[in-house]
Design a protein around this motif. Structure first.
Motif, short mmCIF file in Angstrom:
data_model
loop_
_atom_site.label_atom_id
_atom_site.label_comp_id
_atom_site.label_asym_id
_atom_site.label_seq_id
_atom_site.Cartn_x
_atom_site.Cartn_y
_atom_site.Cartn_z
N SER A 109 -11.49 13.61 -2.06
CA SER A 109 -11.32 12.49 -1.15
C SER A 109 -12.62 12.30 -0.38
O SER A 109 -13.31 13.27 -0.07
N LEU A 110 -12.93 11.08 -0.08
CA LEU A 110 -14.18 10.80 0.62
C LEU A 110 -13.89 10.32 2.04
O LEU A 110 -13.12 9.38 2.24
N LYS A 158 -0.25 -10.19 -1.49
CA LYS A 158 1.02 -10.91 -1.51
C LYS A 158 2.08 -10.17 -0.71
O LYS A 158 3.15 -10.71 -0.43
N GLY A 159 1.82 -8.93 -0.41
CA GLY A 159 2.79 -8.13 0.36
C GLY A 159 2.20 -6.76 0.63
O GLY A 159 1.01 -6.52 0.36
N ASN A 160 3.01 -5.86 1.20
CA ASN A 160 2.56 -4.48 1.43
C ASN A 160 2.24 -3.84 0.10
O ASN A 160 2.91 -4.10 -0.89
N GLY A 161 1.22 -2.97 0.06
CA GLY A 161 0.91 -2.34 -1.21
C GLY A 161 -0.16 -1.28 -1.10
O GLY A 161 -0.69 -1.01 -0.02
N LYS A 162 -0.44 -0.69 -2.24
CA LYS A 162 -1.41 0.40 -2.31
C LYS A 162 -2.61 -0.02 -3.14
O LYS A 162 -2.45 -0.74 -4.13
N LEU A 163 -3.79 0.47 -2.76
CA LEU A 163 -4.98 0.21 -3.56
C LEU A 163 -5.87 1.46 -3.52
O LEU A 163 -6.70 1.62 -2.63
N PRO A 164 -5.67 2.35 -4.48
CA PRO A 164 -6.55 3.53 -4.53
C PRO A 164 -7.91 3.12 -5.08
O PRO A 164 -7.99 2.22 -5.93
N LEU A 165 -8.96 3.74 -4.58
CA LEU A 165 -10.31 3.36 -4.99
C LEU A 165 -11.07 4.60 -5.41
O LEU A 165 -10.91 5.67 -4.82
N ARG A 166 -11.90 4.44 -6.42
CA ARG A 166 -12.73 5.57 -6.85
C ARG A 166 -14.18 5.12 -6.89
O ARG A 166 -14.50 4.09 -7.44
N LEU A 167 -15.05 5.93 -6.30
CA LEU A 167 -16.46 5.57 -6.23
C LEU A 167 -17.28 6.56 -7.05
O LEU A 167 -16.99 7.75 -7.08
N ASP A 184 -10.29 8.01 6.70
CA ASP A 184 -10.19 9.12 7.64
C ASP A 184 -10.46 10.45 6.93
O ASP A 184 -10.96 10.47 5.81
N LEU A 185 -10.10 11.54 7.60
CA LEU A 185 -10.41 12.87 7.08
C LEU A 185 -9.81 13.12 5.69
O LEU A 185 -10.34 13.89 4.91
N ASP A 186 -8.70 12.47 5.38
CA ASP A 186 -8.08 12.68 4.07
C ASP A 186 -8.54 11.66 3.05
O ASP A 186 -8.03 11.60 1.94
N GLY A 187 -9.48 10.81 3.42
CA GLY A 187 -9.97 9.79 2.51
C GLY A 187 -9.08 8.57 2.44
O GLY A 187 -9.27 7.72 1.58
N THR A 188 -8.10 8.46 3.33
CA THR A 188 -7.21 7.31 3.26
C THR A 188 -7.64 6.23 4.25
O THR A 188 -8.32 6.50 5.24
N TYR A 189 -7.25 5.02 3.93
CA TYR A 189 -7.58 3.90 4.81
C TYR A 189 -6.35 3.03 4.95
O TYR A 189 -5.38 3.14 4.18
N LEU A 190 -6.36 2.17 5.94
CA LEU A 190 -5.26 1.24 6.13
C LEU A 190 -5.84 -0.10 6.55
O LEU A 190 -6.60 -0.17 7.53
N LEU A 191 -5.50 -1.14 5.78
CA LEU A 191 -5.95 -2.50 6.14
C LEU A 191 -4.71 -3.31 6.48
O LEU A 191 -3.67 -3.18 5.82
N GLY A 247 -4.48 3.19 0.91
CA GLY A 247 -4.87 3.89 -0.30
C GLY A 247 -5.85 4.99 0.02
O GLY A 247 -6.24 5.18 1.17
N LYS A 248 -6.21 5.68 -1.01
CA LYS A 248 -7.13 6.80 -0.84
C LYS A 248 -8.41 6.49 -1.61
O LYS A 248 -8.35 5.97 -2.72
N VAL A 249 -9.55 6.84 -1.02
CA VAL A 249 -10.81 6.65 -1.72
C VAL A 249 -11.29 8.01 -2.18
O VAL A 249 -11.36 8.96 -1.38
N SER A 250 -11.58 8.13 -3.47
CA SER A 250 -12.01 9.44 -3.97
C SER A 250 -13.23 9.30 -4.85
O SER A 250 -13.59 8.21 -5.31
N ASP A 251 -13.86 10.45 -5.08
CA ASP A 251 -15.02 10.55 -5.94
C ASP A 251 -14.56 10.33 -7.38
O ASP A 251 -13.61 10.97 -7.83
#
Lengths: 348, 797
Positions: B50-51, B101-110, B68-75, B40-44
């Motif tokens: 993107s953060l 439960k499976g592969n998925g996306k989790l965008p986060l906003r701070l 990373d530079l685009d604000g994305t992460y991978l767990l 997912g991507k972490v943004s303001d």
């Protein structure tokens, strides 16, 4: 370029930032004793002078004394094998006979054998011709300048311009040397002794003083080749003495070889270093003199051979837009300068 | 104001619901137990920017990742319930329960933490990154950490902040050039939004020309330089822009001693298209008036800089951004000579996501720089100008096989055009002859690939190679010299003319890059790095620092590319739950084809400049110690560097040899360099910062003798840079009052600073002069000779 500089400093002593120039106490333990050669011949009548000295330690004036190199054998040889011997007239000062004149197109070498028997020679120096001066003009110039103590004074005087037509077919190198003669009037009758009591002197209230401008004025025509050139090549400062009656300015325009120009240009750069970020890095001032037995030895100085044209003009107080206060000297005029004389020049 | 209230209310509600909420379920029910990929991507929250460098920590596993530079992460997690702790400097922390439960996306906003300004300030990256990543010799400064340092004349200065890092030095207090690990000032590639900056200075280096209000972060690569970067030998300075707020308009205004700034940002199309733009305008003339030098009193200085960045979120897979930059200086000296220089750049970038694992970007950049002197004295009036224009295209691909195995590859091509100098008379009476030194044209291309992967739990390996091709192109006239004689104007035997676009000279080479990390435990690691860099553009300067009069020159038949090879090794250890970071790094650098000059070289408008240039070699080595405290009321860092930088020039003739062929110190060889930066939060709103710097004085050539010529005493120099200027040290301090800036206009940030607190007169230069009335002696020039106080005020609205 020189003017850019100060900008970087932005602020001088006492400014908001407090930029400042301070004397730096440093201890250099190194000392190079090198031969210094200041040699010059020209197409004018002699005598021409070659000065020989020895360098000294850099530091306070009491530490290293630049000494004269005496009792050397000095001669000038031309490309036709003719040798002219110079005679030592004062310690370290060697002169050609009055009759010696350089010839345009000839190649000269300076040869020196020191008292210790070390032989030096210059690289061959070709005497190039110089174009005539079309005119010499003047303009009043005033520049405020900062003294070493931080106070501001107005420096004013007369700037001198050479007008000449640069030949198109070649790269030319020029140099100018100026000398002056001026009349000075003083007030010996107002002399007071060291207790402040009047002690009028009877002589002399009028004299003539000569001076030479030792600044390096050089020019390379690469950016103006073949044009009518107007070049500022001198400045006579109004110090309240020189331009009070009449000032005779003698302007000499010299030819230079490329390497002589380079030497003078490096020397000029070193003389103008003032600590700003645009300063050239310190350069080794190489010349055209070599030790025949030890070519790696550094010798400072250049043997220059120049063609010379001369012009002269009078500068008068009326040439000054603003005049400095005339300096009142309550003493004998002859004591003002070593060159002072009461003999009125015939042409004055 | 209303917006702020809304946000507060909204976030309050969100938090309440957050506590009450059941875990966020990620992925569809799956029979497999994992591992699953969660990205997912972490943004303001406000601006949707993107953060980069946000830390996402899985509490149950005590492991974490960083965006990373685009604000994305991978767990990568197995099936199960977890709690994520999301933290980022200047933003509120967040705890999120999830069920995988499976592969998925989790965008986060701070949300930006308004009440908690500058609590944890030092660099904006992951607390563990220094031990966990394979990067070494890399420093990232967030703009917040730069803003917390004492400013000069109220201006936040990015370049000056860099010199506080280990391994980065500068030769003087007022100079825009900096030196990284013993490299020259021209060996730094300065990128602003991807475009090259040639002269990032205002007022001849008094300030740098970056407007901090539009900058997001600054990354300096000193060693272990990734393969995607090249073109300069010593370092890459990557200055990245903020992206504008996608939701609402707001701005920042600040007033300083010499300039004022205004920045505005907001959406043009809600959630799609945003703009951020800002300008800075100077009023520094009063500062000049305080001087006693009459020439400077009569001078006037103007500068401005303008930035604009547009971001367009086309859809979730495509993003387009454009940035524009212009900075300009006009220094009218003594009312008749004007020095002017301008930087201008455009950068267009397209980011595309093929899949979650495969991303691509293309950027097209153009940079221009020009410098001119206008002489208006009435005698021989002229205009002298020089300029550079470069245009380049970069294609960059990133493929992540897994979280710990990725590949970066791409290509780059750049066309550089330099006009080294053009002189024109500006009046008919001027005897200046119009002169134009022939333009230079060069094409620099590169292809690169870098693979980074983990080998077991302890080892991370990153290796790559960059292939460079440089072609020096016509039209141009090239001199041929007498082969066995010194290269001087008299020894030119013929001139060869090349047609437009014809290849005159070509250089190519492989530049390998590698770095390796080996974990010694949870909190420490050893890293090693190797990089080779080629540089085809050189700064031709006869002065000690970057001056605007300097001319850039491309490699050609007479000037081979500079080749820098660097070996480095480092030990990194974090203490006290990553709140203290320590490191020791050592490097050795070998430099080929360094550019030097003959004594008394004539560099301006010289059509045969090769007659004045010499090439030599260089070596530099050093050890850098770093200690940083990142949390608590007192934060800051200590850094100490021992380093050397030397050069050697041996030519076949005495005039082509420097220092009799012996190694000599470079102008910026400063063995000991110590910096202490502290920030103490007196209260939530008041903080106190100090910087103390100490370094060995820079090398100076003292005369070995004096001689007399034309009646004046002159210094004679033989061995170069043997002596040193007095040691440099200085203390700066600042006090910042931060008020919640979005309430009333008078409630902004007040920064009071004093530069050079104890009035040290540091030598900017040492010179030798024969001034009438004094013996010939050494003098030092200091630029900051007194404490320099300043006050600045900024407000956000």
């Amino acid at each position: 370029m020189k003017r850019i500089l100060i900008i970087a400093i932005v602020l001088a002593c006492g400014g908001m930032l407090g930029a400042c120039v301070d004397v730096l106490d440093l201890d250099t333990n190194r000392e190079a004793k090198l031969l210094i050669v200041e040699g010059f011949i020209s197409t004018q009548n002699g005598p021409h002078t070659v000065e020989l000295k020895e360098s000294a330690k850099f530091g306070s004036i009491f530490e290293g004394v630049i000494s004269d190199v005496e009792d050397a054998k000095v001669s000038v040889r031309d490309d036709r094998g003719r040798v002219t011997f110079l005679t030592e007239t004062e310690p370290g000062e060697y002169q050609t006979p009055v009759s010696f004149r350089g010839v345009v197109g000839s190649v000269y070498t300076l040869q020196i054998v020191t008292e210790e028997g070390v032989s030096y020679t210059s690289l061959p120096e070709k005497l190039e011709s110089v174009v005539a001066l079309d005119a010499v003009s003047t303009a009043f110039k005033s520049t405020p300048s900062r003294d070493t103590d931080g106070s501001v004074t107005e420096r004013s005087g007369i700037e001198i311009f050479a007008h000449f037509s640069d030949p198109e077919d070649q790269v030319n190198y020029y140099r100018w040397r100026n000398s002056g003669l001026f009349e000075l009037n003083t007030n010996p009758a107002g002399f007071t002794d060291r207790f402040g009591r009047p002690a009028p002197k009877s002589c002399c209230d009028q004299c003539w003083i000569s001076e030479r401008d030792e600044s390096v004025y050089i020019y390379k025509d690469n950016l103006t080749n073949g044009k009518e050139i107007v070049f500022p090549m001198g400045f006579v400062e109004d110090d309240g003495m020189k331009i009070t009656a009449k000032y005779l300015l003698v302007v000499e325009q010299h030819s230079l070889s490329e390497s002589a120009w380079q030497f003078l240009n490096t020397l000029k750069g070193q003389l103008e270093i003032d600590g700003d970020i645009f300063d050239p890095p310190p350069a080794t001032t190489r010349g055209n003199m070599i030790n025949l037995d030890n070519p790696d030895e550094n010798v400072i100085g250049y043997f220059i051979a120049s063609d010379v044209v001369v012009d002269s003009l009078y500068l008068r107080p009326t040439d000054l837009e603003r005049r400095k206060q005339i300096v009142n000297i309550p003493d004998d005029c002859l004591l003002v300068d070593r060159s002072a004389t009461t003999d009125r020049p015939s042409f004055w | 104001m209303k917006r702020l209230v809304n946000i507060l209310v909204l976030s309050f509600c969100l938090q309440l619901t957050g506590w009450a909420q059941a875990p966020t379920i990620i992925g569809k029910d799956n029979t497999r137990q994992g591992p699953f990929r969660i990205n997912g991507k972490v943004s303001d929250f406000d601006s949707r920017e993107s953060l980069l460098g946000v830390n996402i920590f899985v509490e149950e596993l005590s492991t974490g990742v960083v965006t990373d530079l685009d604000g994305t992460y991978l767990l990568v997690l197995d099936k199960g319930k977890y709690t994520l702790r999301v933290s980022f400097i200047g933003f509120e922390n967040k705890r999120i329960p999830i069920e995988v439960k499976g592969n998925g996306k989790l965008p986060l906003r701070l949300k930006e933490d308004l009440l908690q300004l500058q609590e944890v300030v030092v660099f904006g990256t992951n607390p563990e990154e220094n031990v966990k990543s394979a990067d070494l010799g890399k420093s990232t400064l967030s703009i917040k950490s730069i803003e917390a340092l004492p400013p000069l004349a109220g201006e936040v200065d990015i370049l000056k902040s860099l010199t506080l890092l280990p391994g980065v030095t500068t030769v003087g207090e007022v100079s825009s050039g900096f030196h990284v690990r013993g490299g020259g000032a021209d060996q730094n590639l300065i990128l602003l939004g991807g475009a090259t900056l040639y002269n990032p200075s205002h007022l001849f280096g008094f300030l740098s020309s970056f407007n901090a209000d539009l900058i997001s972060d600054v990354t300096l690569y000193k060693g272990g330089i990734p393969a995607r970067y090249g073109g300069r030998g010593s370092s890459i300075l990557d200055v990245r822009y903020k992206t504008g707020d996608l939701n609402a308009w707001h701005g920042k205004a600040s007033v300083g001693m010499v300039a004022s700034k205004l920045t505005l940002e907001g959406p043009i199309v809600q959630n799609k298209l945003s703009i951020i733009f800002g300008g800075r305008l100077s009023y520094s003339d009063w500062l000049l008036r305080t001087t006693s030098d009459p020439d400077i009193k009569n001078s006037s200085a103007q500068f401005y800089d303008l930035n604009a960045v547009i971001n367009y979120h086309l859809n979730s897979k495509n993003k387009i951004s454009y940035s524009f930059y212009q900075s300009s200086d006009d220094f009218k000296f003594s009312s008749d000579t004007t020095f002017a220089w301008t930087n201008r750049s455009h950068a267009l970038r397209w980011d595309h996501t093929f899949t979650d694992q495969f991303v691509f970007s293309a950027s097209l950049v153009n940079s221009q720089y020009n410098f001119s002197i206008l002489n208006d004295t009435g005698i021989n009036d002229f205009q002298l100008g020089s300029d550079i224009n470069d245009t380049g295209l970069t294609l960059d691909f990133n493929y992540n096989f897994t979280e710990t195995n990725s590949i970066n590859f791409g290509g780059q091509s750049k066309l550089m055009e330099i006009n080294p100098g053009k002189l024109d008379p500006t009046t008919s009476s001027s005897s200046v002859l119009a002169t134009d030194v022939e333009d230079e044209l060069g094409n620099e291309s590169a292809a690169y690939i870098q693979h980074t992967f983990d080998l077991g739990k302890r080892l991370t390996v990153s290796y790559g190679v960059r292939y460079n091709l440089f072609r020096y192109l016509g039209a141009n006239t090239v001199n041929r010299y007498e082969p066995l004689l010194p290269r001087t104007e008299e020894n030119i035997v013929e001139q060869v003319t090349f047609e437009d676009g014809e290849v005159i000279k070509q250089f190519d080479g492989f530049a390998p890059r590698a770095s390796l990390r080996f974990s010694l435990g949870e909190n420490s690691s050893i890293k090693m790095g190797y990089n080779k860099m080629f540089q085809y553009i050189h700064l031709i300067s006869n002065t000690s620092t970057i001056a605007p009069t300097d001319v850039w020159k491309l490699s050609d038949e007479f000037l081979d590319p500079e080749i820098v090879t660097q070996y480095s090794v480092g030990l990194f250890k974090n203490l006290n739950d990553n709140s203290i970071e320590t490191s020791i790094e050592a490097y050795y650098k070998d430099i080929e084809n360094i550019v030097e000059y003959k004594d008394g070289a004539d560099l301006i408008l010289n059509s045969n400049i090769e007659t004045e240039l010499l090439t030599g070699k260089g070596r530099a080595y050093g050890v850098e110690l770093f200690f940083k405290k990142k949390q608590g009321r007192l934060t800051g860092w200590l850094s100490y560097t021992y380093s050397r930088s030397e050069r050697q020039v041996v030519g076949p003739y005495p005039e082509e040899t420097i220092n009799n062929g012996e190694w000599y110190r470079s102008n910026f060889d400063k063995p000991h360099d110590f910096t202490a930066v502290t920030q103490y939060n007196i209260s939530d709103r008041v903080s106190f910062s100090t910087i103390f710097s100490y370094s060995t004085g820079r090398p100076v050539t003292y005369p070995s003798a004096k001689f007399e010529y034309f009646g004046q005493d002159v210094a004679y120099y033989d061995e170069r840079n043997v002596n040193r200027a007095p040691d440099y040290h200085r203390l700066d301090a600042s006090l910042t009052f931060s008020f919640n800036a979005r309430r009333k206009l008078w409630q902004g940030d007040w920064v009071f600073s004093v530069i050079n607190l104890y009035s040290r007169r540091n030598a900017f230069s040492v010179f030798f002069d024969d001034i009438p009335g004094a013996p010939p002696q050494a003098y030092q020039l200091s630029i900051l000779g007194a404490p320099f106080p300043s006050l600045s005020y900024s407000v956000k609205f």
